[in-house]
Design a protein around this motif. Sequence first.
Motif, short mmCIF file in Angstrom:
data_model
loop_
_atom_site.label_atom_id
_atom_site.label_comp_id
_atom_site.label_asym_id
_atom_site.label_seq_id
_atom_site.Cartn_x
_atom_site.Cartn_y
_atom_site.Cartn_z
N GLY A 14 -67.94 11.19 17.07
CA GLY A 14 -68.94 10.74 16.10
C GLY A 14 -70.29 10.61 16.78
N PRO A 15 -71.27 9.97 16.11
CA PRO A 15 -72.60 9.85 16.71
C PRO A 15 -72.58 9.18 18.08
N GLY A 16 -71.69 8.20 18.25
CA GLY A 16 -71.58 7.56 19.56
C GLY A 16 -71.02 8.53 20.58
N GLY A 17 -69.89 9.15 20.24
CA GLY A 17 -69.19 10.03 21.17
C GLY A 17 -70.00 11.26 21.57
N TYR A 18 -70.57 11.98 20.58
CA TYR A 18 -71.30 13.20 20.99
C TYR A 18 -72.58 12.85 21.74
N SER A 19 -73.21 11.73 21.35
CA SER A 19 -74.45 11.35 22.07
C SER A 19 -74.13 11.01 23.53
N ALA A 20 -73.00 10.31 23.72
CA ALA A 20 -72.59 9.94 25.08
C ALA A 20 -72.25 11.21 25.88
N ALA A 21 -71.48 12.10 25.23
CA ALA A 21 -71.05 13.32 25.93
C ALA A 21 -72.25 14.18 26.32
N PHE A 22 -73.20 14.34 25.40
CA PHE A 22 -74.36 15.19 25.69
C PHE A 22 -75.21 14.56 26.78
N ARG A 23 -75.42 13.23 26.70
CA ARG A 23 -76.24 12.58 27.73
C ARG A 23 -75.56 12.71 29.11
N ALA A 24 -74.23 12.51 29.13
CA ALA A 24 -73.49 12.61 30.40
C ALA A 24 -73.62 14.02 30.97
N ALA A 25 -73.43 15.02 30.10
CA ALA A 25 -73.52 16.41 30.58
C ALA A 25 -74.93 16.69 31.09
N ASP A 26 -75.94 16.19 30.40
CA ASP A 26 -77.33 16.39 30.84
C ASP A 26 -77.57 15.76 32.21
N LEU A 27 -76.78 14.72 32.52
CA LEU A 27 -76.93 14.05 33.81
C LEU A 27 -75.99 14.63 34.87
N GLY A 28 -75.38 15.77 34.53
CA GLY A 28 -74.60 16.52 35.53
C GLY A 28 -73.14 16.12 35.61
N ILE A 29 -72.65 15.38 34.63
CA ILE A 29 -71.24 14.95 34.67
C ILE A 29 -70.39 15.93 33.86
N GLU A 30 -69.30 16.34 34.48
CA GLU A 30 -68.36 17.26 33.81
C GLU A 30 -67.65 16.47 32.69
N THR A 31 -67.80 16.95 31.44
CA THR A 31 -67.39 16.13 30.30
C THR A 31 -66.48 16.87 29.33
N VAL A 32 -65.44 16.18 28.88
CA VAL A 32 -64.55 16.70 27.83
C VAL A 32 -64.65 15.75 26.65
N ILE A 33 -64.76 16.30 25.43
CA ILE A 33 -64.79 15.44 24.25
C ILE A 33 -63.57 15.75 23.39
N VAL A 34 -62.90 14.69 22.93
CA VAL A 34 -61.65 14.85 22.17
C VAL A 34 -61.87 14.32 20.77
N ASP A 35 -61.50 15.09 19.77
CA ASP A 35 -61.55 14.56 18.40
C ASP A 35 -60.47 15.22 17.56
N ALA A 36 -59.91 14.42 16.68
CA ALA A 36 -58.85 14.93 15.81
C ALA A 36 -59.41 15.96 14.81
N ARG A 37 -60.71 15.82 14.49
CA ARG A 37 -61.32 16.77 13.54
C ARG A 37 -61.63 18.10 14.21
N GLU A 38 -61.76 19.13 13.35
CA GLU A 38 -62.12 20.46 13.86
C GLU A 38 -63.56 20.49 14.33
N THR A 39 -64.41 19.74 13.62
CA THR A 39 -65.84 19.77 13.93
C THR A 39 -66.28 18.48 14.62
N LEU A 40 -67.37 18.59 15.37
CA LEU A 40 -67.95 17.39 15.97
C LEU A 40 -68.73 16.63 14.87
N GLY A 41 -69.10 15.40 15.17
CA GLY A 41 -69.94 14.66 14.22
C GLY A 41 -69.29 13.41 13.64
N GLY A 42 -67.95 13.31 13.78
CA GLY A 42 -67.26 12.10 13.38
C GLY A 42 -67.39 11.79 11.90
N VAL A 43 -67.27 10.51 11.59
CA VAL A 43 -67.38 10.05 10.21
C VAL A 43 -68.78 10.35 9.69
#
Length: 466
Positions: A14-43
């Motif tokens: 969701g907005p929390g998860g993708y924002s965290a993942a993108f910020r982490a990746a931008d800071l050079g951290i290898e990141t995996v995001i998991v979601d039950a939905r097919e698309t990102l974006g959450g609720v």
Amino acid sequence: MSDIKTQLVVLGAGPGGYSAAFRAADLGIETVIVDARETLGGVCLNVGCIPSKALLHVAKVIDDAKEMASHGVVFGEPKIDLDKVRSWKDSVVSQLTKGLGGMSKMRKVKHVQGYGKFTGANTLEVEGKGGKTTITFDNAIIAAGSEPVTLPFIPHDDERVIDSTGALEMKDIPEKMLVLGGGIIGLEMGTVYRSLGSQIDVVEFLDQLIPAADKDVIKIYQKYVKDKFNVMLETKVTAVEAKDDGLYVTFEGKNAPAEPVKYDKVLVAVGRRPNGSLLDADKAGVKVDERGFINVDKQMRTNVSNIFAIGDLVGQPMLAHKAVHEGHVAAEVIAGKKHYFDPKCIPSVAYTDPEVAWVGLTEKEAKEQGVNYESATFPWAASGRAIASGRTEGMTKMIFDKDTNRVIGGAIIGINAGEMLGEIGLAIEMGADAEDVALTIHAHPTLNESIGLASEIFEGSITDLP
Ligand code: FAD
């Protein structure tokens, strides 16, 4: 079965998860995001903020067109093509979720689709279409969000009983619908369905709609919607009986109808519950309270040092922009930066008609906290722009600390209130006082002028300059 090893796993996109993942990746951290939905974006993107606003846009155009009759322009009765309305809404959602997919790829954030549960303090198992994936991680951010609350005395398995997700599906336009719960989500969906032709009843247990906002603000809202919704305050639903010809609802309380009332649909919008209890978080040692919330410190860290949590499941307010900022903090802390989630205020907006928006302290909160405050209100009946727009029901209210003259809160009711609110939020964050706002030259004629004009009313806005 496949295995992934990563520096960071984010559970929930969701907005929390993708924002965290993108910020982490931008800071050079290898990141995996998991979601039950097919698309990102959450609720928010899939079944929340965005599709509801796409439909509210449709509702607004219908209402504006009708209102134009009183200004001398008459359009014909709107013809609703529900399939097209639905596909407009779906196209808005897919444009945004596809965009997120692209941004994720660009940052090399790996998306694993499936339902994730912890198996230890460094392991997560994801059950997806392609089988099981075991993810071993150094750090995790839990961003699994929330779900609509269900009520034990309501037949939720009957397809005529819907929640916000069901309401957004827009399968049909019911002749008569009950909105159970007078909060933001219920009223937004009620606004949409009314404009599309439904007769809407709203039942609320408390003595005002949108209970978190100040009474004087909500009084204006309630007066405006009096002829649009049948609102039953201080009333509760005690039973819903599903019969072939409709849902028969029994009410109790101050404004309860004496007999059960028949509805074609009942929209249950009585709040959301956090998903914390569904993740086997205990296997990682993470404490989850009895309601499903996960406790975190100001760096969004749970009681387990390498596991963070953000968004709806760490507490109120359950809002997308709060989740985004918390996500950024968690990612930055994991990247070794010193950062805290410590906002002075988080804005709330009901995108109803008219919109209701508030930020910082409400007057009720200022009273409860014993703050020496004063409020100043500017009625939109005196705003040139509001008059020119035929929408004078609005009001802008500013709340000041009388000891420091600083802005500590504000509320706006009226068209575009949500867009206007940012100025008050910025004033609070920056510690602006009444004079700062009053001396800011607002363009004329704008609705924003009312923020400056309300501030001028407060005595502390005029002081001798050094
Ligand atoms: P969510 O957006 O809830 O996302 C969580 C994700 O985690 C989901 O995609 C879910 O599939 C996934 N997930 C959960 N558990 C697991 C698991 N075990 N494994 C894998 N995936 C999992 N907020 C606003 O600020 N403005 C608005 O206008 C607004 N309008 C709204 C309208 C509606 C109809 C609704 C329902 C909500 C609205 N909200 C609005 C609230 C907003 O949607 C939430 O506050 C926000 O989405 C919370 O973000 P989040 O990151 O905590 O998680």
